[in-house]
Write an enzyme that holds these catalytic residues in place. Structure first.
Site, PDB file in Angstrom:
ATOM      1  N   LYS A 111       0.836  -1.215   0.000  1.00 41.07           N
ATOM      2  CA  LYS A 111       0.000   0.000   0.000  1.00 41.07           C
ATOM      3  C   LYS A 111       0.862   1.253   0.000  1.00 41.07           C
ATOM      4  O   LYS A 111       0.543   2.227  -0.673  1.00 41.07           O
ATOM      5  CB  LYS A 111      -0.933   0.006   1.222  1.00 41.07           C
ATOM      6  CG  LYS A 111      -2.053  -1.000   1.075  1.00 41.07           C
ATOM      7  CD  LYS A 111      -3.258  -0.645   1.910  1.00 41.07           C
ATOM      8  CE  LYS A 111      -4.254  -1.774   1.862  1.00 41.07           C
ATOM      9  NZ  LYS A 111      -5.534  -1.432   1.301  1.00 41.07           N
ATOM     10  N   LYS A 193      -3.406 -12.352  -6.857  1.00 39.94           N
ATOM     11  CA  LYS A 193      -4.298 -13.123  -5.973  1.00 39.94           C
ATOM     12  C   LYS A 193      -5.778 -12.799  -6.244  1.00 39.94           C
ATOM     13  O   LYS A 193      -6.114 -11.638  -6.479  1.00 39.94           O
ATOM     14  CB  LYS A 193      -3.947 -12.743  -4.526  1.00 39.94           C
ATOM     15  CG  LYS A 193      -4.659 -13.547  -3.465  1.00 39.94           C
ATOM     16  CD  LYS A 193      -4.318 -13.070  -2.065  1.00 39.94           C
ATOM     17  CE  LYS A 193      -5.107 -11.852  -1.677  1.00 39.94           C
ATOM     18  NZ  LYS A 193      -5.254 -11.632  -0.226  1.00 39.94           N
ATOM     19  N   LYS A 196     -11.048 -10.241  -2.394  1.00 47.41           N
ATOM     20  CA  LYS A 196     -12.337  -9.613  -2.135  1.00 47.41           C
ATOM     21  C   LYS A 196     -12.369  -8.179  -2.652  1.00 47.41           C
ATOM     22  O   LYS A 196     -13.409  -7.645  -2.963  1.00 47.41           O
ATOM     23  CB  LYS A 196     -12.589  -9.569  -0.623  1.00 47.41           C
ATOM     24  CG  LYS A 196     -12.966 -10.908  -0.012  1.00 47.41           C
ATOM     25  CD  LYS A 196     -13.153 -10.803   1.503  1.00 47.41           C
ATOM     26  CE  LYS A 196     -11.924 -11.245   2.230  1.00 47.41           C
ATOM     27  NZ  LYS A 196     -12.082 -11.507   3.662  1.00 47.41           N
TER      28      LYS A 196
HETATM   29  P1  TYM Z   1      -8.513 -12.616   4.886  1.00 50.53           P
HETATM   30  O1  TYM Z   1      -9.852 -12.300   5.412  1.00 50.53           O
HETATM   31  O2  TYM Z   1      -7.884 -11.672   3.926  1.00 50.53           O
HETATM   32  O3  TYM Z   1      -8.518 -14.037   4.198  1.00 50.53           O
HETATM   33  C1  TYM Z   1      -9.057 -15.159   4.875  1.00 50.53           C
HETATM   34  C2  TYM Z   1      -8.309 -16.428   4.497  1.00 50.53           C
HETATM   35  O4  TYM Z   1      -8.435 -16.698   3.102  1.00 50.53           O
HETATM   36  C3  TYM Z   1      -7.144 -16.887   2.533  1.00 50.53           C
HETATM   37  N1  TYM Z   1      -7.173 -16.376   1.147  1.00 50.53           N
HETATM   38  C4  TYM Z   1      -6.789 -17.073   0.070  1.00 50.53           C
HETATM   39  N2  TYM Z   1      -6.307 -18.327  -0.065  1.00 50.53           N
HETATM   40  C5  TYM Z   1      -6.020 -18.764  -1.316  1.00 50.53           C
HETATM   41  N3  TYM Z   1      -6.184 -18.000  -2.422  1.00 50.53           N
HETATM   42  C6  TYM Z   1      -6.667 -16.737  -2.345  1.00 50.53           C
HETATM   43  N4  TYM Z   1      -6.841 -16.019  -3.436  1.00 50.53           N
HETATM   44  C7  TYM Z   1      -6.983 -16.223  -1.046  1.00 50.53           C
HETATM   45  N5  TYM Z   1      -7.473 -15.037  -0.606  1.00 50.53           N
HETATM   46  C8  TYM Z   1      -7.573 -15.145   0.735  1.00 50.53           C
HETATM   47  C9  TYM Z   1      -6.214 -16.066   3.416  1.00 50.53           C
HETATM   48  O5  TYM Z   1      -4.876 -16.499   3.316  1.00 50.53           O
HETATM   49  C10 TYM Z   1      -6.804 -16.330   4.789  1.00 50.53           C
HETATM   50  O6  TYM Z   1      -6.351 -17.564   5.308  1.00 50.53           O
HETATM   51  N6  TYM Z   1      -5.586 -11.266   8.723  1.00 50.53           N
HETATM   52  C11 TYM Z   1      -6.430 -12.332   8.198  1.00 50.53           C
HETATM   53  C12 TYM Z   1      -7.552 -12.703   9.140  1.00 50.53           C
HETATM   54  C13 TYM Z   1      -7.097 -13.055  10.498  1.00 50.53           C
HETATM   55  C14 TYM Z   1      -6.525 -14.293  10.919  1.00 50.53           C
HETATM   56  C15 TYM Z   1      -6.251 -14.141  12.310  1.00 50.53           C
HETATM   57  C16 TYM Z   1      -6.209 -15.479  10.257  1.00 50.53           C
HETATM   58  C17 TYM Z   1      -7.159 -12.229  11.585  1.00 50.53           C
HETATM   59  N7  TYM Z   1      -6.645 -12.896  12.690  1.00 50.53           N
HETATM   60  C18 TYM Z   1      -5.675 -15.163  13.039  1.00 50.53           C
HETATM   61  C19 TYM Z   1      -5.629 -16.507  10.990  1.00 50.53           C
HETATM   62  C20 TYM Z   1      -5.367 -16.341  12.383  1.00 50.53           C
HETATM   63  C21 TYM Z   1      -7.008 -11.874   6.873  1.00 50.53           C
HETATM   64  O7  TYM Z   1      -7.030 -10.702   6.596  1.00 50.53           O
HETATM   65  O8  TYM Z   1      -7.497 -12.889   6.107  1.00 50.53           O
END
Ligand code: TYM
Length: 329
Positions: A111, A193, A196
């Protein structure tokens, strides 16, 4: 029993990437681990959210967790903001993290490199909150997609630092990424990637997309001009991405797919993959609708929140004692 924990941000609609990279693992492991799965809404507000949309996305996320097969009898499902200890431990861990390590986190780096303005302080420090999420429950494993691995590595560093300074307090967690599908790519830009927040809706399949529309997105996925079907993400990212999506949802191995599609065209691969995505979404959404109609979400969440709060309180007390915060007997 070992412990596993993971969460997803309720920002925008969930994508097929979220399902394949994360949710699928949660479901697969729920029988073998003490499992904590939550809705990371404190993380969601690191970028501006419309409250109405956030509420809807939160409900959808819970329903999609359940529709994907998470069983509330086996998994503790909770809402991060209802377990206030996360924010408190998050602050404590922020004070045990360094600017330098946070500056190296990809999301922040990207960013700033793009020259984005209006980056919140929360977006900068959020890996500390993520560390709190994980360390609070003494997670052994954290199933995530590749993009989140870096944060789990940082969590390990913070935990080790804390343990060295105050004595054994936190278990050191390990990230767990799936062998296939740890990163699903945009259908329109297969070196990026699937996300969302992607601007081009044709690149992303939302779990709540109309299945027919999703099939069309697969049919118009960007491929290449090599006209051969093989799994090689470097030279054929688009085709490899389709193979990964197919394999993740159908369970057929990449090798078997590649050999079965020898001599066939990209249209054949797209047609079959599109059909698999269509069926997958149709089933998922029918379960999603049943869950919404059942009205069970509140009760499931209430129970999960209570259990998570009990554990979190115990852990936070221990941490506060170590820090020298506890004065009253
Ligand atoms: P977030 O909400 O961006 O994504 C949630 C999960 O989905 C996986 N993911 C993907 N995997 C494969 N291909 C893709 N294109 C793809 N896009 C997303 C992410 O790797 C993730 O596992 N910070 C985290 C949320 C979080 C968290 C935690 C996760 C907060 N606290 C503690 C684990 C443990 C996040 O923003 O994920």
């Amino acid at each position: 029993m070992q412990t596993m924990l993971s969460g997803i941000k309720p920002t925008g609609r969930l994508t097929l990437g979220n399902y394949i990279g994360a949710i699928r693992q949660f479901v697969e492991y729920q029988d073998e681990y003490e499992m904590y799965i939550f809705i990371a809404n404190l993380h969601a507000i690191t970028v501006a959210q419309d409250p109405k949309e956030l509420k809807q996305n939160t409900k959808d996320l819970i329903a999609l967790y359940l529709a994907s097969g998470l069983d509330p009898e086996k998994v503790t499902l909770f809402l991060q903001s209802d377990v206030h200890q996360h924010a408190e431990l998050g602050w404590i861990l922020t004070c045990h993290s360094y600017m330098g390590e946070l500056q190296r986190m990809t999301q922040y780096k990207d960013k700033t490199a793009k020259g984005e303005t209006g980056i919140t302080a929360g977006l900068f420090t959020y890996p500390c909150l993520m560390a709190a999420d994980i360390l609070m429950y003494d997670a052994d494993y954290v199933p995530v997609g590749v993009d989140q691995k870096q944060h789990v590595e940082l969590t390990r560093d913070i935990a080790e630092r804390f343990n060295n300074r105050y004595g054994e307090t936190f278990r050191i967690p390990q990230p767990l990424t799936p062998k296939i599908g740890a990163k699903i790519y945009s259908l329109q830009n297969p070196t990026k990637k699937m996300s969302k927040s992607e601007e081009n809706p044709k690149g992303t399949i939302d779990l709540l997309d109309d299945p027919g529309v999703a099939r069309k997105k697969i049919m118009s996925a960007v491929t290449d001009s090599l006209s051969t079907i093989q799994y090689d993400p470097d030279t054929q990212p688009g085709v490899s991405n389709l193979l990964m999506i197919h394999s993740s949802l159908s369970g057929e191995s990449l090798e078997s797919l590649v050999s079965r599609f020898q001599g066939k065209g990209y249209g054949d691969l797209k047609k079959e993959t599109g059909g698999i995505v269509f069926d997958f979404l149709s089933d998922l959404q029918s379960r999603y609708r049943d869950i919404i109609a059942s009205g069970k979400i509140d009760e499931i969440l209430r129970e999960g929140n209570e259990k998570a709060s009990r554990i979190a309180e115990r852990k936070l007390r221990k941490v506060k004692k170590k820090l020298g915060f506890q004065i009253l007997k």
